[in-house]
Every structure is written in structure tokens, then in C-alpha cells.
Design an enzyme around this catalytic site. Structure first.
Site, short mmCIF file in Angstrom:
data_model
loop_
_atom_site.label_atom_id
_atom_site.label_comp_id
_atom_site.label_asym_id
_atom_site.label_seq_id
_atom_site.Cartn_x
_atom_site.Cartn_y
_atom_site.Cartn_z
N ARG A 1 -5.66 -9.83 -9.00
CA ARG A 1 -6.19 -10.62 -7.89
C ARG A 1 -7.33 -11.46 -8.44
O ARG A 1 -8.19 -10.94 -9.15
CB ARG A 1 -6.69 -9.70 -6.78
CG ARG A 1 -5.58 -8.83 -6.26
CD ARG A 1 -6.03 -7.86 -5.21
NE ARG A 1 -4.90 -6.99 -4.84
CZ ARG A 1 -4.98 -5.97 -4.00
NH1 ARG A 1 -6.13 -5.70 -3.42
NH2 ARG A 1 -3.92 -5.25 -3.73
N GLN B 1 -3.37 0.50 -9.42
CA GLN B 1 -3.44 1.35 -8.23
C GLN B 1 -2.61 2.60 -8.45
O GLN B 1 -1.54 2.53 -9.05
CB GLN B 1 -2.86 0.60 -7.02
CG GLN B 1 -3.65 -0.63 -6.63
CD GLN B 1 -2.97 -1.37 -5.51
OE1 GLN B 1 -1.77 -1.64 -5.56
NE2 GLN B 1 -3.73 -1.72 -4.49
N CYS C 1 3.86 -3.29 -3.19
CA CYS C 1 4.78 -2.94 -2.12
C CYS C 1 6.07 -3.76 -2.11
O CYS C 1 7.15 -3.17 -1.96
CB CYS C 1 4.12 -2.89 -0.76
SG CYS C 1 2.74 -3.96 -0.49
N ASP D 1 -0.51 3.90 -6.67
CA ASP D 1 0.13 3.41 -5.46
C ASP D 1 1.38 4.22 -5.13
O ASP D 1 2.02 4.77 -6.03
CB ASP D 1 0.55 1.94 -5.69
CG ASP D 1 0.50 1.14 -4.42
OD1 ASP D 1 0.22 1.71 -3.36
OD2 ASP D 1 0.75 -0.08 -4.50
N LYS E 1 -5.25 1.01 9.04
CA LYS E 1 -5.34 1.91 7.89
C LYS E 1 -6.50 2.87 8.04
O LYS E 1 -7.40 2.67 8.85
CB LYS E 1 -5.50 1.09 6.61
CG LYS E 1 -6.64 0.09 6.64
CD LYS E 1 -6.73 -0.72 5.36
CE LYS E 1 -7.88 -1.69 5.43
NZ LYS E 1 -8.21 -2.28 4.15
N HIS F 1 1.67 3.01 3.14
CA HIS F 1 1.11 2.67 1.82
C HIS F 1 -0.04 3.64 1.62
O HIS F 1 -0.83 3.84 2.53
CB HIS F 1 0.51 1.26 1.81
CG HIS F 1 1.39 0.17 2.33
ND1 HIS F 1 1.64 -0.97 1.60
CD2 HIS F 1 2.05 0.00 3.50
CE1 HIS F 1 2.41 -1.78 2.30
NE2 HIS F 1 2.67 -1.21 3.46
N HIS G 1 4.64 4.14 -1.89
CA HIS G 1 5.11 3.68 -0.59
C HIS G 1 6.11 4.68 -0.05
O HIS G 1 7.05 5.06 -0.74
CB HIS G 1 5.70 2.27 -0.72
CG HIS G 1 4.64 1.29 -1.12
ND1 HIS G 1 4.41 0.94 -2.42
CD2 HIS G 1 3.71 0.66 -0.37
CE1 HIS G 1 3.38 0.11 -2.46
NE2 HIS G 1 2.93 -0.08 -1.24
#
Length: 657
Positions: free
Chosen positions: A380, A398, A351, A400, A485, A531, A402
Site C-alpha cells: 500500500r 498479513q 481477499c 491473513d 469489524k 476476514h 478468509h
RNA sequence: GCCGACGUAGCUCAAUGGCAGAGCAACGGUUUUGUAAACCGUAGGUUGCGAGUUCGACUCUCGCCGUCGGCUCCA
């Protein structure tokens, strides 16, 4: 006189001052009295022997494996039996807590000597004795003072603590004990109950594993030994369960991933880092292509960002202080010219990078919503004990994106992302799923931003879930630090629940990065961020897919979609030609031209879970056909190869399951 | 990270202090096959890594690495 109302509405009257569920069961029929193991009295599970002092609604609980109350009694009681067995074998052990859990039970104990797998048979043998003795579980209650004195004297701090916690919840609660047999004579334990009538009702049990566990789940507390077990009313149920466990084991994505050559992990690269092998690569590519198609349909823009970022980026976003401990150590370097020290982080999230793309130029309300999508790989540093195949890793990608939008656009964007998640689940055959609305814990201070904005965000999520009509549950304290979320939980074909995609609503990061757009009023306004990641992580999702399909992927995903099997050397040329036609049609096909018999080739193709086997020999060569057989052991017979091609390409195009 | 278990050929597993073995896979040959395993042969090992005990260690002890089952954590 007591009037008892049964579940079917029938009423029975008893002249005695109290009546027990067992007496009620006996009054209905001897068979019911024999099968009874407990009762629901006014909606509460009780012992069969608990006296009922007044009019009540009573349902008799019988020993049925599908009755969760019956199973609760069984597991809880077996935990007691195991505790007694362990106390016999290890008199110095201190019992802490022994609840029933999903498909079994455990008991936490403090014991200096480790209990090992080789000790299980001894424990089970003691348990078998206790079960054979068929002793009644006998409840008795003590006043608080007496109970506490008794527990203090026994010198078990955990039980004292348990009793104190029970009293803290309900100061008037009576403290109950259960003797396995006669109080004062047989073994007993502080316990809220209820239990089976007697140990003989436990049909089958097994001590399954032992592991460390912290007292009250707190890593700063004493570590205890947690002994796990399973219990069933009959041996047949136990056997069925064991068979199911074996089936589940065969689906393990780590095993199938190895067998099918999908992925590997090398200690030389590092634990928790997935190496996608060619066949796994196909799987991933298909999933990504599918996702890109969905993104294109919904107005997303593809972006690419680097794998590292300056640490200041994450200090601004607020990630760094929260997740300092679960990040790879920073990369420190000196700038050549200035000599200034810079620190970079392997990116733990995409992000902040995407936010920089947003803020790289002035934005107008006319530009919004802006939807930036990237298959972004993040790192991570998960604790070593947490790593698990593809499902818990240290580097993952991900799917992902945004979304930056005006406050007015939030609902429509959320609806569209939720719908996209649903399309993904539907396409991959996850028909059972629900949505967890993850909210902040108002008592915690880990959440960033204005509480009013949080309230608004949480209300919006609730509204969307209600409108879309997904089964949902709320979970306080599960929110991300920057916003609430929706987490999507799916059940796979064997009923295991997995957390997959997520949709998160965020008013905080736009604030932190001072994002703006110019509104119709010609003034700057703050956008809202969403997200979202329908797959979540490509690694994790693929791992779950492997288990969901047990490696038998739908044709569009299958690394090898068809294999041509030649009957003998004489027909290899024709087989090669048939395979080439399929390749030209975009089908992933292999040729097995080896000199084994056809049975062996079929067996091998089936083991590799290839959707279609095309047997070709003299008959097929003459007619330009292929004899089609599926991995599900369907024989579709011979058909012109053009027909098979149109059939399989349609199946692939439609992403049929 | 913590507790416990495990680590032998590519895979599945034997060998419990005394010469490291089998099946499958691989490779070579024979066979030319009609719907879930043809036959014969060959090769394959620093027993996870490192130290220690012992005349002798896959086996016992310690450390490390990795994996598994849990716990804790999970943006």
C-alpha cells in the site's frame, strides 16, 4: 439557603444567596481551600469561583496528578499561559484553538513566521513570568451580540468560528471569556473554561514541539502552527514524566531493531520496505510457526497466492475506486499475441485472490466452512509522512485468512476467531486489551451493500462481543467499506495503546463476486465471508513486540536463547561441547570464546538481551555443569548441563513469558 | 502529500567559514582471566546526494533523497 451535598454524603448549608466552591472548601478546612483548584458541581467541572445558585452536589477538585479533572484544569490553563506568551512575542499571531490533550496541551495559531525549537526558551521565559505574577483566571460572560461584536472587532476569524460553532450546539449558551488577571487590563481569550484559580498554580511546564496542523483537521483548510506543551503541578512530577519518556525512547523498536540486528530499511530498496535481518527472521519464523500451529488446530487450509493481480479483480471487489490514491501505480503491459492492454496491481489485499480459490470449483454446504489462510504480503502506498519504522510501512505481510461459511455458521466462526485472537494476546503477554466494534456511519455513502445486511452484521458482532465478554467500545464510521469489524486494541507494558488484530464480517464481497454454495435444498446460496488477522501485519506486530518487551523477548522468541561464556582459553573445548549439546537439543546458542574477562562477556550478553548466560570454567568442566545466569541478573548457580537443557527446552516448548 | 527539525566513521556524538576528531565496535598484538567494560597498537570519511556563494564550506543559500515530531490518511 443553599444545601450542598459533598461526595461522602455529608451536607452543608449556606445562608448566602449563592456560594462558591472555594467557600465550600474553606468551610471544610483551610488545607482543602489551599489545595483546591476547581470543583465538580452536579457532575460538571467548574471554576473554583463559579457561584452556585441552588442546592447542588459538589466535589472539590484538588491538585493531584492522578485526578483527571485537576490535570485537565492544569493543562488547559497552561495552554492559556502559553498563548499569552506567544502573543507577547508575536503580536501578529492569531490564536485558533488550544485544548488539553493526553499528557499535555497544544495551541493552534496562525503565524507567518515559523516558530522553531530555538524559540521555545523565549516562550517558556515569558510563561515563567506570567506564572510568577500569579494572576487569577477571571471569567466573564457577554451576550451573544456583544461577544460576536467583540470577536469581529478583534479580527480573528478562528475565534469567531469557535463562538459560532458553540452557538450552533447550544443557541442559548452564554459566550465566556477568561482574562488572565483583570478583564480589560490583562490578556484575555474566548474560552469555555474552566481554569485553575490562578497562573501560580502551574508548578512546572515545558514547550515540547511544534508541528503543522490543519484548521478543523481538514487538509483543504488553512495550515496552522501547533505548539505542544506539557504541564505538571510540581517539578517532581515533570521530572518523573521526563524520565518515563526517556524509558519509552529506549524501547523504540527502530533503535532496538538496529542494535539487535533485527531489521533494516534501505533507501535503495525504498522507504517503508522492511528488510528482515537474520535475527529478525528468527523472530518472525517463531511467530509464524506459532500461528501455523493455531491454524492447524482450527481447521484452516494453507494457500499461496501471487503478489500481483489484474486490476479488474480489484475493480470487481470494489477496492480500487476506494483506495486508488494509496496504491502503488499499476503495471501496464501489452499482451504479446492480442495486443490488448492489461493492467496489474501489486496486491493491496489478499481477499480477492482467496475468493478466486473459493470460486474455482463448485462448493456444497458440506464443504463449509472453508478457511483459507496465507501469510500474504501486500503493498500500500502510504504517504511519505506516515512511514514509521516497522509500524507503518508500504509492504507488509498479513497473517491473513478468509472464512467462507453459511449464514448459520457465522456466529460460531466469529467466536472461534475471537478466541484465537485472545490466545495470541495471552501467549505474547498482552494482558490488557479491548475490542473496538467498528460500525458504519449511516450518514456516509462510502459503504457498499444492503443496509439490512449491515444491520444484521453489526448486530452479530455486538452479540459476539457481549458473549465473549471482552471490554469493548463502539466506533461509528470505523468500519471497512465492505463490512463492520472488531479491531483489537492492546496496551503494552508502558501503557501505550496499539491496534493489532482485526476480525471483519463481510456480506458484500460474496455478493460482488457472486459466490455460491449448494445448500441442503439443492439450490445455490450466498456464503458469508469473515476476514481475520490476529497479528494484523507481521511487521507491525513485530515492531510492537519489540517495544512491549524492550528487546528482552521471551526465550521461545529470542533470536539467541543462550550463550556459553568460557572463563579462559583452557575451557573453550568444554564450552564448545556444552554449546553443541544445546544446539542438538534445538536451542539457539552461541559461544563467546573471546579472550576478554568473564565480566566483559556477561556485560555484552546482557546488552544483547540474551535470556541465559552459561559460564563455564574449571569447576563446571570437572562436573559436566554450566553456571547459569539470566539477563534479569538472577544467578541460578551451577547445574548439570542436561538439567539446564530440560529446563530451557520446556520453557521454549511452553512458550513461557 | 503538508508544516517544522535533523542527516559527520558500523554505533553514540564533537568540530559555527580556516588541517574533520573522540569513545565504543572492527582488525592486529599482549594478556588466560570466575560473574556488568584488561592493556597497547592499527585501520576506518566524497561530512546523505547535487548545484551555488566564497580565496576557502561539515558550517551559508537552493534543489533532491532520507529520517524524526506532528497534521491529513489508514482496505
Amino acid at each position: 439557603m443553599i444545601t450542598i451535598t459533598l461526595p461522602d454524603g455529608a451536607q452543608k448549608q449556606f445562608e448566602t444567596p449563592t456560594v462558591t466552591p472555594l467557600q465550600i472548601a474553606a468551610s471544610i478546612g483551610p488545607r482543602l481551600a489551599k489545595d483546591a483548584v476547581g470543583a465538580m458541581v452536579n457532575g460538571e467541572l467548574t471554576d473554583l469561583s463559579t457561584p452556585i445558585p441552588a442546592d447542588a452536589r459538589v466535589g472539590i477538585v484538588t491538585a493531584k496528578p492522578e485526578d483527571s479533572n485537576a490535570v485537565y484544569l492544569l493543562r488547559h490553563s497552561t495552554a492559556h499561559v502559553m498563548a499569552e506568551a506567544i502573543m507577547r512575542l508575536y503580536p501578529q499571531a492569531k490564536l485558533a484553538y488550544g485544548p488539553p490533550v493526553e499528557d499535555g496541551f497544544y495551541y493552534d495559531i496562525e503565524l507567518a513566521t515559523p516558530i522553531r525549537e530555538e524559540d521555545f526558551p523565549r516562550i517558556e521565559a515569558e510563561m515563567a513570568n506570567i506564572v510568577a505574577e500569579n494572576r487569577a483566571f477571571t471569567r466573564y460572560e457577554l451576550s451573544q451580540a456583544q461577544a460576536m461584536a467583540k470577536l469581529q472587532q478583534a479580527g480573528n476569524p478562528y475565534k469567531v468560528d469557535n463562538a459560532q460553532r458553540a452557538l450552533a450546539q447550544d443557541p442559548d449558551a452564554a459566550i465566556s471569556f477568561y482574562a488572565t488577571g483583570e478583564p480589560g487590563k490583562n490578556w484575555e481569550d474566548l474560552c469555555r473554561g474552566p481554569h485553575l484559580p490562578s497562573t501560580g498554580r502551574i508548578g512546572a511546564f515545558k514547550v515540547t514541539s511544534v508541528a503543522g496542523a490543519y484548521w478543523h483537521g481538514d487538509a483543504s483548510q488553512q495550515q496552522l502552527q501547533r505548539v505542544y506543551g506539557k504541564a505538571f503541578f510540581t517539578k517532581a512530577q515533570m521530572d518523573a514524566h521526563l524520565t518515563q519518556m526517556e524509558e519509552a525512547k529506549k524501547r523504540d523498536h527502530r533503535l532496538i531493531g538496529k542494535q539487535m540486528g533485527l531489521f533494516t530499511i534501505s533507501p535503495l530498496v525504498g522507504s517503508g520496505l522492511i528488510l528482515w535481518m537474520p535475527k529478525g527472521g528468527i523472530l518472525r519464523q517463531e511467530l509464524e510457526d506459532f500461528m501455523r500451529q493455531q491454524l492447524a488446530l482450527r481447521g484452516y487450509s494453507a494457500v499461496y497466492t501471487p503478489h500481483i493481480g489484474n486490476i479488474n479483480l480489484y475493480k470487481t471487489s470494489g477496492h480500487y475506486p476506494y483506495y486508488k490514491d494509496s496504491q502503488f501505480p499499476t503495471i501496464k503491459m501489452k499482451e504479446r499475441d492480442s495486443g490488448d492492454e492489461s493492467e496489474y496491481l501489486l496486491k493491496p489485499m489478499n481477499c480477492p485472490h482467496h475468493i478466486q480459490i473459493y470460486s474455482a470449483q463448485p462448493r456444497s454446504y458440506r464443504d463449509l466452512p472453508i478457511r483459507l489462510a496465507e501469510f500474504g504480503t501486500v503493498y500500500r502506498f502510504e504517504q511519505s509522512g506516515e512511514l514509521n519504522g516497522m509500524t507503518r510501512v508500504r509492504g507488509f505481510t498479513q497473517d491473513d485468512a478468509h472464512l467462507f461459511c453459511t449464514p448459520e455458521q457465522v456466529e460460531a466462526e466469529l467466536r472461534s476467531t475471537v478466541e484465537m485472537v485472545q490466545v495470541v494476546f495471552q501467549t505474547l503477554g498482552f494482558s490488557e486489551y479491548q475490542c473496538r466494534v467498528s460500525l458504519r456511519d449511516p450518514a456516509s455513502d462510502k459503504y457498499a451493500g444492503d443496509p439490512a445486511l449491515w444491520d444484521r452484521a453489526e448486530a452479530t458482532l455486538r452479540k459476539i462481543v457481549r458473549e465473549v465478554g471482552i471490554a469493548s467500545q463502539e466506533a461509528v464510521g470505523e468500519a471497512a467499506f465492505y463490512g463492520p469489524k472488531l479491531d483489537f486494541l492492546v496496551k503494552d507494558v508502558i501503557g501505550r495503546q496499539w491496534q493489532l488484530g482485526t476480525v471483519q464480517l463481510d456480506y458484500v464481497l460474496p455478493e460482488r463476486f457472486e459466490l455460491e454454495y449448494i445448500g441442503t435444498d439443492n439450490h445455490p446460496h450466498r456464503p458469508v465471508m469473515i476476514h481475520r488477522a490476529p497479528f494484523g501485519s507481521m511487521e507491525r506486530f513485530t515492531g510492537i513486540l519489540i517495544e512491549h518487551f524492550a528487546g528482552s523477548f521471551p526465550t521461545w522468541l529470542a533470536p539467541v536463547q543462550a550463550r556459553v561464556l568460557s572463563i579462559s582459553e583452557k575451557f573453550v573445548d568444554y564450552a564448545r561441547q556444552a554449546a553443541a549439546e544445546l544446539t542438538a537439543a534445538g536451542v539457539r546458542v552461541e559461544l563467546d570464546a573471546g579472550d576478554e574477562k568473564i565480566g566483559a562477556k556477561i556485560r555484552r550478553a546482557r546488552e544483547e538481551k540474551i535470556p541465559y548466560m552459561l559460564v563455564v570454567g574449571g569447576k563446571e568442566q570437572e562436573t559436566g555443569a554450566v553456571a547459569v545466569r539470566t539477563r534479569k541478573d538472577q544467578d541460578l548457580g551451577a547445574m548439570p548441563s542436561a538439567e539446564f537443557i530440560s529446563r530451557i527446552t520446556a520453557e521454549i516448548r511452553n512458550r513461557s513469558l
